[in-house]
Write a protein that holds these residues in place. Structure first.
Motif, mmCIF file in Angstrom:
data_model
loop_
_atom_site.group_PDB
_atom_site.id
_atom_site.type_symbol
_atom_site.label_atom_id
_atom_site.label_comp_id
_atom_site.label_asym_id
_atom_site.label_seq_id
_atom_site.Cartn_x
_atom_site.Cartn_y
_atom_site.Cartn_z
ATOM 1 N N PRO A 1 -10.690 19.659 -8.593
ATOM 2 C CA PRO A 1 -10.851 18.610 -7.598
ATOM 3 C C PRO A 1 -11.428 19.155 -6.294
ATOM 4 C CG PRO A 1 -8.604 19.372 -7.594
ATOM 5 C CD PRO A 1 -9.316 20.139 -8.671
ATOM 6 N N GLU A 2 -11.862 18.235 -5.444
ATOM 7 C CA GLU A 2 -12.366 18.596 -4.122
ATOM 8 C C GLU A 2 -11.938 17.528 -3.121
ATOM 9 O OE1 GLU A 2 -16.646 18.489 -3.878
ATOM 10 O OE2 GLU A 2 -16.742 16.703 -5.121
ATOM 11 N N HIS B 1 -11.149 11.872 -17.407
ATOM 12 C CA HIS B 1 -10.335 11.126 -16.448
ATOM 13 C C HIS B 1 -10.713 11.472 -15.013
ATOM 14 C CE1 HIS B 1 -7.458 10.024 -19.647
ATOM 15 N NE2 HIS B 1 -7.712 11.240 -20.105
ATOM 16 N N ILE B 2 -10.917 10.443 -14.198
ATOM 17 C CA ILE B 2 -11.050 10.640 -12.756
ATOM 18 C C ILE B 2 -9.637 10.559 -12.187
ATOM 19 C CG2 ILE B 2 -11.914 9.689 -10.589
ATOM 20 C CD1 ILE B 2 -14.244 8.486 -12.222
ATOM 21 N N ILE B 3 -9.271 11.535 -11.382
ATOM 22 C CA ILE B 3 -7.949 11.556 -10.757
ATOM 23 C C ILE B 3 -8.156 11.720 -9.258
ATOM 24 C CG2 ILE B 3 -5.705 12.708 -10.639
ATOM 25 C CD1 ILE B 3 -6.415 13.900 -13.446
ATOM 26 N N ARG C 1 -0.562 20.575 -1.710
ATOM 27 C CA ARG C 1 0.308 19.595 -2.367
ATOM 28 C C ARG C 1 -0.540 18.575 -3.135
ATOM 29 N NH1 ARG C 1 3.044 18.383 1.763
ATOM 30 N NH2 ARG C 1 4.582 20.005 1.426
ATOM 31 N N PHE C 2 -1.636 18.120 -2.529
ATOM 32 C CA PHE C 2 -2.553 17.210 -3.223
ATOM 33 C C PHE C 2 -3.036 17.857 -4.523
ATOM 34 C CE2 PHE C 2 -4.499 14.417 0.401
ATOM 35 C CZ PHE C 2 -3.233 14.048 0.803
ATOM 36 N N ARG C 3 -3.428 19.131 -4.436
ATOM 37 C CA ARG C 3 -3.952 19.849 -5.601
ATOM 38 C C ARG C 3 -2.871 19.978 -6.686
ATOM 39 N NH1 ARG C 3 -8.440 22.386 -6.288
ATOM 40 N NH2 ARG C 3 -8.929 22.328 -4.077
ATOM 41 N N THR C 4 -1.639 20.241 -6.276
ATOM 42 C CA THR C 4 -0.532 20.341 -7.233
ATOM 43 C C THR C 4 -0.345 19.018 -7.968
ATOM 44 O OG1 THR C 4 0.574 22.020 -5.897
ATOM 45 C CG2 THR C 4 1.939 20.812 -7.462
ATOM 46 N N HIS C 5 -0.387 17.908 -7.230
ATOM 47 C CA HIS C 5 -0.237 16.588 -7.856
ATOM 48 C C HIS C 5 -1.416 16.286 -8.780
ATOM 49 C CE1 HIS C 5 3.257 16.042 -5.517
ATOM 50 N NE2 HIS C 5 2.727 15.462 -4.454
ATOM 51 N N TRP C 6 -2.630 16.659 -8.355
ATOM 52 C CA TRP C 6 -3.806 16.431 -9.192
ATOM 53 C C TRP C 6 -3.668 17.211 -10.498
ATOM 54 C CZ3 TRP C 6 -7.660 18.815 -11.824
ATOM 55 C CH2 TRP C 6 -8.770 18.049 -12.171
ATOM 56 N N GLU C 7 -3.296 18.466 -10.403
ATOM 57 C CA GLU C 7 -3.153 19.310 -11.592
ATOM 58 C C GLU C 7 -2.038 18.813 -12.503
ATOM 59 O OE1 GLU C 7 -2.700 23.130 -9.754
ATOM 60 O OE2 GLU C 7 -4.871 23.375 -9.483
ATOM 61 N N ARG C 8 -0.947 18.342 -11.920
ATOM 62 C CA ARG C 8 0.160 17.811 -12.722
ATOM 63 C C ARG C 8 -0.290 16.570 -13.497
ATOM 64 N NH1 ARG C 8 6.054 15.993 -10.295
ATOM 65 N NH2 ARG C 8 6.831 15.025 -12.199
ATOM 66 N N ARG C 9 -1.020 15.683 -12.828
ATOM 67 C CA ARG C 9 -1.500 14.473 -13.504
ATOM 68 C C ARG C 9 -2.513 14.824 -14.587
ATOM 69 N NH1 ARG C 9 0.186 10.289 -15.738
ATOM 70 N NH2 ARG C 9 -1.354 8.620 -15.924
ATOM 71 N N ALA C 10 -3.396 15.775 -14.312
ATOM 72 C CA ALA C 10 -4.372 16.208 -15.314
ATOM 73 C C ALA C 10 -3.657 16.776 -16.544
ATOM 74 C CB ALA C 10 -5.319 17.237 -14.712
ATOM 75 N N ALA C 11 -2.603 17.542 -16.337
ATOM 76 C CA ALA C 11 -1.847 18.106 -17.454
ATOM 77 C C ALA C 11 -1.143 17.010 -18.257
ATOM 78 C CB ALA C 11 -0.834 19.128 -16.936
ATOM 79 N N GLU C 12 -0.684 15.956 -17.588
ATOM 80 C CA GLU C 12 -0.062 14.831 -18.299
ATOM 81 C C GLU C 12 -1.090 14.075 -19.146
ATOM 82 O OE1 GLU C 12 3.425 13.809 -15.005
ATOM 83 O OE2 GLU C 12 1.704 12.480 -15.203
ATOM 84 N N HIS D 1 0.872 -1.171 0.000
ATOM 85 C CA HIS D 1 0.000 0.000 0.000
ATOM 86 C C HIS D 1 0.910 1.222 0.000
ATOM 87 C CE1 HIS D 1 -3.300 2.610 0.888
ATOM 88 N NE2 HIS D 1 -2.570 3.134 1.842
ATOM 89 N N GLN D 2 0.800 2.034 -1.029
ATOM 90 C CA GLN D 2 1.647 3.209 -1.134
ATOM 91 C C GLN D 2 0.775 4.395 -1.518
ATOM 92 O OE1 GLN D 2 4.492 2.981 -4.299
ATOM 93 N NE2 GLN D 2 5.830 4.491 -3.387
ATOM 94 N N ASP D 3 1.044 5.526 -0.905
ATOM 95 C CA ASP D 3 0.279 6.731 -1.192
ATOM 96 C C ASP D 3 0.676 7.313 -2.539
ATOM 97 O OD1 ASP D 3 -0.975 6.562 1.284
ATOM 98 O OD2 ASP D 3 0.657 7.635 2.259
ATOM 99 N N GLY D 4 -0.185 8.156 -3.069
ATOM 100 C CA GLY D 4 0.082 8.807 -4.336
ATOM 101 C C GLY D 4 -1.215 9.082 -5.075
ATOM 102 N N TYR D 5 -1.147 9.066 -6.405
ATOM 103 C CA TYR D 5 -2.328 9.335 -7.218
ATOM 104 C C TYR D 5 -2.745 8.081 -7.979
ATOM 105 C CZ TYR D 5 0.696 9.379 -11.314
ATOM 106 O OH TYR D 5 1.561 9.003 -12.299
#
Length: 130
Positions: free
Chosen positions: A92-93, A49-51, A71-82, A35-39
């Protein structure tokens, strides 16, 4: 020398610091053994896409909630941009794990509810090009 009595006093701050370690940008590894945290993301239809991003670090959320959510929002936005190189719409919320849209993050146990996650749908602006 009373060094052994000092050891617990030194270990507690180190554990607290480790619990507040920022979440790195990584895909979550979820299996019965690990079990590892992340996106995680899931394409529900072309260009949609659901992120979701999560970290099971209770102290990070308790002591640095705004920083952790940012930080969560930054990761969400980075993944959405990818996933959407031509741009996207959607925001996101913060939600509870019982509201998770991705099965691997869905959890109804009481212990899970202490670790909210950031979830949202990214709608890619250009799915098809002629």
């Amino acid at each position: 020398m009373k060094l052994p009595k000092l050891v617990p006093l030194l270990i507690f701050p180190l554990l607290l610091i480790a619990a507040c370690t920022p979440l790195g940008y990584q895909k979550a590894q979820v299996s019965p053994d690990t079990h590892q945290d992340g996106y995680l993301d899931k394409e529900v239809s072309p260009g949609v896409h659901i992120i979701e991003v999560r970290q099971e670090a209770r102290y990070a959320l308790m002591f640095h909630r705004e920083t952790t959510e940012a930080r969560f929002r930054t990761h969400w936005e980075r993944r959405a941009a990818e996933l959407c190189p031509n741009g996207y719409t959607g925001t996101p919320e913060m939600i509870s794990p019982r509201e998770a849209r991705i099965d691997e993050f869905y959890c109804t146990l009481e212990v899970c509810q202490k670790y909210p996650l950031l979830s949202g749908v990214a709608f890619c602006k250009k799915v098809y090009e002629l």
